[in-house]
Design an enzyme around this catalytic site. Structure first.
Site: not given
Ligand code: FMN
Ligand code: 173
Length: 347
Positions: A104, A132, A158, A222, A246
């Site tokens: 990430s 991002y 993303t 994504k 997401h």
């Molecule tokens: C706590 C958390 C943080 C996430 N942070 C990001 C991120 O920094 N960048 C991003 O593209 N997606 C982020 N996502 C989305 C995940 O990449 C993913 O699309 C999603 O968690 C998939 O669903 P699942 O949790 O049911 O497996 C985040 C999801 C969660 C739960």
């Molecule tokens: O929490 C998230 O889903 C996420 O994508 C994110 C992005 C930047 C900072 C913290 C969380």
């Protein structure tokens, strides 16, 4: 080996409730969060028999990276809130499992250190980097170069976050920032300051074209759910798509990912690979997604639960559990490999 839901229960007990809510929560009424899992439950498998699938091989490949199984780790922010070793523990477990970790942009560990940990654990680990796009293209480019130098093999942009989703649990809990001592390490600028991730609704396909010109590595998008966008992505020379909402954290009431998948598979018609994430908790979910047109799936929260429950070993437990369940489901469906799965096996 525990199930993912058992590991989530352990994680929930160990985590600060505010941090648990950050990981578990989603946007609005969390309808899309629930819909992702429900859409898997609603579908049933129609197995084939007597197909001699005694020797099974789960390995696959995505944009030049080998995967030991059709499951990769989707990018999730802030692993050091879940466990003191954070992304280093995650990277080791994923490297040992032989699959892809999408780092990430909001990691709490520098990409160089994550890459070192992965290389300690396995030869030639496959790391991708989630971006991002930032309003300042020079800053975006500096992050791209940094990730390239660290050895990542692909970028995942993303595109479902023109603005930040409204996560009501975080608002209620007053969770807005990382605690003192933790920062988004990959956003340090040359002066040792750490920038904030900026979302912008101004990005267009022109910016995707810019990134394609800026890096020679594969670029995946994504957060694509509309088939017309999948067609545009193919036209823009994008190398793959992550079919994702997401994890329900952006647009609440967005379509669940398995419900969106068939139309996206039809739109790209094999031109580029599709990865699906959101709601994958069981090997049967993996098999359903593959049968409906995904080359692999991504898991987000399950990996965070493993990390919070037991660090590197917990992430290993999650990944090996999914591998074992996927293999078992393939056997029961009469399939020797992911390539044997066809849409007629799902109803
Ligand atoms: C706590 C958390 C943080 C996430 N942070 C990001 C991120 O920094 N960048 C991003 O593209 N997606 C982020 N996502 C989305 C995940 O990449 C993913 O699309 C999603 O968690 C998939 O669903 P699942 O949790 O049911 O497996 C985040 C999801 C969660 C739960
Ligand atoms: O929490 C998230 O889903 C996420 O994508 C994110 C992005 C930047 C900072 C913290 C969380």
């Amino acid at each position: 080996m525990r199930t993912i839901s058992e590991l989530e229960a352990v994680a929930r007990e160990r985590l600060d409730p505010v941090h648990y809510d950050f990981y578990a929560g989603a946007a609005g009424d969390e309808l899309t969060l629930r819909a992702n899992e429900e859409a898997f439950s609603r579908r049933v498998l129609v197995p084939r028999v007597l197909r001699g699938a005694a020797k099974r091989d789960l390995a696959t490949e995505l944009v030049g990276s080998p995967l030991s199984m059709p499951v990769l780790v989707s990018p999730t922010a802030f692993h050091r809130l879940a466990h003191p070793k954070g992304e280093l523990a995650t990277a080791k477990a994923v490297a040992k499992a032989g699959t892809v970790l999408v780092v990430s942009m909001a990691a709490t560990t520098a990409v160089e250190d994550i890459a070192d940990a992965a290389r300690q654990a396995a030869t030639d680990p496959a790391l991708w980097f989630q971006l991002y796009l930032q309003p300042d293209p020079e800053f975006t480019e500096s992050v791209v170069r940094r990730a390239e130098r660290a050895g990542v093999r692909a970028f995942v942009v993303t595109v479902d976050s023109p603005v930040f989703g409204r996560r009501e649990r975080d608002h209620r809990n007053g969770f807005h920032d990382l605690p003192p001592g933790l920062v988004v390490e990959n956003l340090r600028d040359g002066l040792g300051r750490v920038r904030d991730i900026e979302m912008s609704a101004g990005f267009t396909w022109e910016h995707v074209a810019w990134l394609k010109r800026t890096t020679a590595l594969p670029v995946l998008l994504k957060g694509v759910l509309h088939p017309e966008d999948a067609r545009l992505a193919v036209g823009a020379g994008v190398d793959g798509l992550v079919v994702s909402n997401h994890g329900g954290r952006q647009l609440d009431t967005a379509v669940s990912t398995v419900d969106a998948l068939p139309a996206l598979a039809e739109a790209v018609a094999g031109a580029i690979p599709l990865v699906l994430d959101g709601g994958v908790r069981r090997g049967t979910d993996v098999v359903k997604a593959l049968a409906l047109g995904a080359t692999a799936v991504g898991v987000g929260r399950p990996v965070v639960w493993g990390l919070a429950a037991a660090g590197e070993e917990g992430v290993t437990e999650v990944l090996e559990r999914l591998r074992e369940e996927t293999d078992h489901t393939l056997a029961l469906c009469g399939a020797a490999a992911p390539g044997d799965l066809t849409a007629d096996l799902v109803r």
